[in-house]
Write a protein that holds these residues in place. Structure first.
Motif, PDB file in Angstrom:
ATOM      1  N   ILE A 125       0.849  -1.194   0.000  1.00  0.00           N
ATOM      2  CA  ILE A 125       0.000   0.000   0.000  1.00  0.00           C
ATOM      3  C   ILE A 125       0.881   1.239   0.000  1.00  0.00           C
ATOM      4  N   ASP A 126       0.681   2.104  -0.992  1.00  0.00           N
ATOM      5  CA  ASP A 126       1.456   3.339  -1.074  1.00  0.00           C
ATOM      6  C   ASP A 126       0.972   4.373  -0.069  1.00  0.00           C
ATOM      7  N   ARG A 127      -0.340   4.588  -0.028  1.00  0.00           N
ATOM      8  CA  ARG A 127      -0.920   5.579   0.878  1.00  0.00           C
ATOM      9  C   ARG A 127      -2.259   5.071   1.395  1.00  0.00           C
ATOM     10  N   PRO A 128      -2.570   5.370   2.644  1.00  0.00           N
ATOM     11  CA  PRO A 128      -3.885   4.974   3.171  1.00  0.00           C
ATOM     12  C   PRO A 128      -4.997   5.730   2.468  1.00  0.00           C
ATOM     13  N   ALA A 129      -6.198   5.205   2.576  1.00  0.00           N
ATOM     14  CA  ALA A 129      -7.386   5.855   2.027  1.00  0.00           C
ATOM     15  C   ALA A 129      -8.438   5.966   3.129  1.00  0.00           C
ATOM     16  N   LEU A 144     -14.512   5.479  -1.082  1.00  0.00           N
ATOM     17  CA  LEU A 144     -13.141   5.848  -0.784  1.00  0.00           C
ATOM     18  C   LEU A 144     -12.436   6.279  -2.073  1.00  0.00           C
ATOM     19  N   ASP A 145     -11.582   7.270  -1.975  1.00  0.00           N
ATOM     20  CA  ASP A 145     -11.054   7.994  -0.835  1.00  0.00           C
ATOM     21  C   ASP A 145     -11.894   9.234  -0.558  1.00  0.00           C
ATOM     22  N   LEU A 146     -11.903   9.690   0.700  1.00  0.00           N
ATOM     23  CA  LEU A 146     -12.737  10.807   1.098  1.00  0.00           C
ATOM     24  C   LEU A 146     -11.970  12.102   1.294  1.00  0.00           C
ATOM     25  N   GLY A 147     -10.678  12.120   0.956  1.00  0.00           N
ATOM     26  CA  GLY A 147      -9.949  13.369   1.071  1.00  0.00           C
ATOM     27  C   GLY A 147      -8.515  13.255   1.506  1.00  0.00           C
ATOM     28  N   ALA A 161      -9.482   0.167  -4.371  1.00  0.00           N
ATOM     29  CA  ALA A 161     -10.524  -0.810  -4.668  1.00  0.00           C
ATOM     30  C   ALA A 161     -10.295  -2.102  -3.899  1.00  0.00           C
ATOM     31  N   VAL A 162      -9.061  -2.554  -3.866  1.00  0.00           N
ATOM     32  CA  VAL A 162      -8.726  -3.778  -3.139  1.00  0.00           C
ATOM     33  C   VAL A 162      -9.073  -3.622  -1.658  1.00  0.00           C
ATOM     34  N   MET A 163      -8.663  -2.494  -1.074  1.00  0.00           N
ATOM     35  CA  MET A 163      -8.942  -2.292   0.345  1.00  0.00           C
ATOM     36  C   MET A 163     -10.443  -2.173   0.600  1.00  0.00           C
ATOM     37  N   ASP A 229     -10.785   9.522  -6.394  1.00  0.00           N
ATOM     38  CA  ASP A 229      -9.714  10.211  -5.686  1.00  0.00           C
ATOM     39  C   ASP A 229     -10.313  11.048  -4.559  1.00  0.00           C
ATOM     40  N   GLY A 230      -9.450  11.540  -3.658  1.00  0.00           N
ATOM     41  CA  GLY A 230      -9.915  12.230  -2.468  1.00  0.00           C
ATOM     42  C   GLY A 230     -10.592  13.556  -2.741  1.00  0.00           C
TER      43      GLY A 230
END
Length: 356
Positions: A125-129, A144-147, A161-163, A229-230
């Protein structure tokens, strides 16, 4: 299973400890197995707790953290300049095994930066969502993602999507339907990132990808997991909250316009209360940060007591489902050696995030 212990950043949000402490103590009363760690300026927190003498003090701990991160502070300043902030200390409680989850209503960008530094991301995982459930005509939909990531390359959208799939499965959904939020359902529409993410999801044999979805399709319940995207996700979330509040206010105003309308309104009062409860944004407050080696839940900065309680309940549910553990076990399957790819895919993560 051991009792959930949740660390609360008691100094965050627009209303601070005068809202967060009573809301947290109310959660203790509602959930007899819950344990809380209130993190913030100890003297102030002790005064606020003393105003609620009926609370079971054996399930409550106060940890001193004299510094506070402002809602308008830059994430870099929070990372380097405030080693004893309530947000950092609350996250360190999770890192050190003293708590199972952290809940904060503070600065989103700072929370993301500190969580990544202190808890680290899961492998692959590069970055959390940030993810939350939105009401639809059917079952709630995970968005997701919400920001947390305002501009995302295709590979990152695929990770989201996977998460989202794993999170939906943890709620009991088999083969959750996945869609990408877009300006149309045709394959030729959308940004390059969204089109490339669609290719990645089409190549993933174990993801039930249903294609593009528009905003109205989300609310019709046409997907269980919707990815964007966020920037887009945050706008959609805030717009949804505003629309829900406006609809309830409009309906209530209609029933106050005349004597006849008030009589009809009195007869419809049970239905109105049910509608208000179902559309109330407070009950959906609490966005989980997926992809971290620990549980972090972000409460809306402007949430009142009911909203913050919903965020604490969200954290307790994530602990119950062992969401990071489930993600860790499943990510290898989805993000392993057979991971799909597209030519020219840019995997560089965006650094921007809204402040609250």
């Amino acid at each position: 299973m051991s009792a959930p212990i949740i660390a609360i950043d008691a100094m965050g949000g627009d209303f601070g400890p005068h809202c967060i402490v009573p809301a947290s103590l109310s959660c203790l009363v509602e959930n007899s197995s819950l344990h809380l760690v209130l993190v913030g300026q100890a003297s102030l927190l002790e005064q606020l707790v003393a105003q609620h003498p009926g609370v079971d003090q054996s399930r409550l701990k106060i940890v001193d953290a004299p510094e506070t991160i402002g809602m308008d502070e830059r994430p870099a300043q929070a990372l380097r300049g405030k080693p004893r902030s309530s947000m950092r200390v609350a996250l360190e409680q999770v890192r050190d095994g003293k708590a199972k989850a952290c809940v904060s209503a503070g600065n989103t960008g700072a929370l993301m930066a500190l969580a990544r530094q202190i808890l680290k991301t899961l492998p692959g995982i590069d970055r959390p969502a940030m993810v939350t459930a939105l009401p639809t005509q059917g079952n709630p939909c995970l968005l997701l993602d919400l920001g947390a990531n305002v501009d995302c390359p295709a590979d990152q959208l695929y990770q989201f999507a996977v998460m989202g799939v794993v999170a939906a499965e943890s709620l009991g959904l088999a083969q959750p339907r996945v869609a990408l939020l877009n300006v149309g359902t045709e394959e030729i529409k959308g940004t390059q990132q969204v089109k490339q993410a669609a290719v990645l999801l089409q190549q993933a044999p174990d993801i039930n990808y249903r294609g593009f979805i528009e905003g109205d399709g989300l609310y019709r319940g046409e997907a269980d997991v919707v990815v964007c995207d966020g920037f887009v996700g945050n706008v959609l979330l805030k717009s949804s909250e505003g629309l829900a509040g406006m609809l309830v206010a409009k309906v209530e105003a209609l029933f106050r316009r005349s004597l006849g309308a008030r009589i009809v309104g009195a007869m419809a009062l049970p239905l109105l209360r049910r509608l208000r409860a179902e559309l109330n944004p407070a009950q959906y407050n609490g966005a989980s940060f997926l992809g971290l080696q620990g549980i972090v839940v972000k409460s809306h900065g402007g949430a009142g007591a009911d909203g913050f309680k919903a965020a604490v309940r969200r954290a307790a549910e994530d602990v119950e489902h062992d969401l990071p553990g489930q993600l860790a076990r499943r990510l290898g399957h989805y993000l392993g050696g057979s991971r799909p790819s597209v030519a020219g895919d840019d995997v560089t993560a965006a650094d921007g995030a809204p402040s609250n």
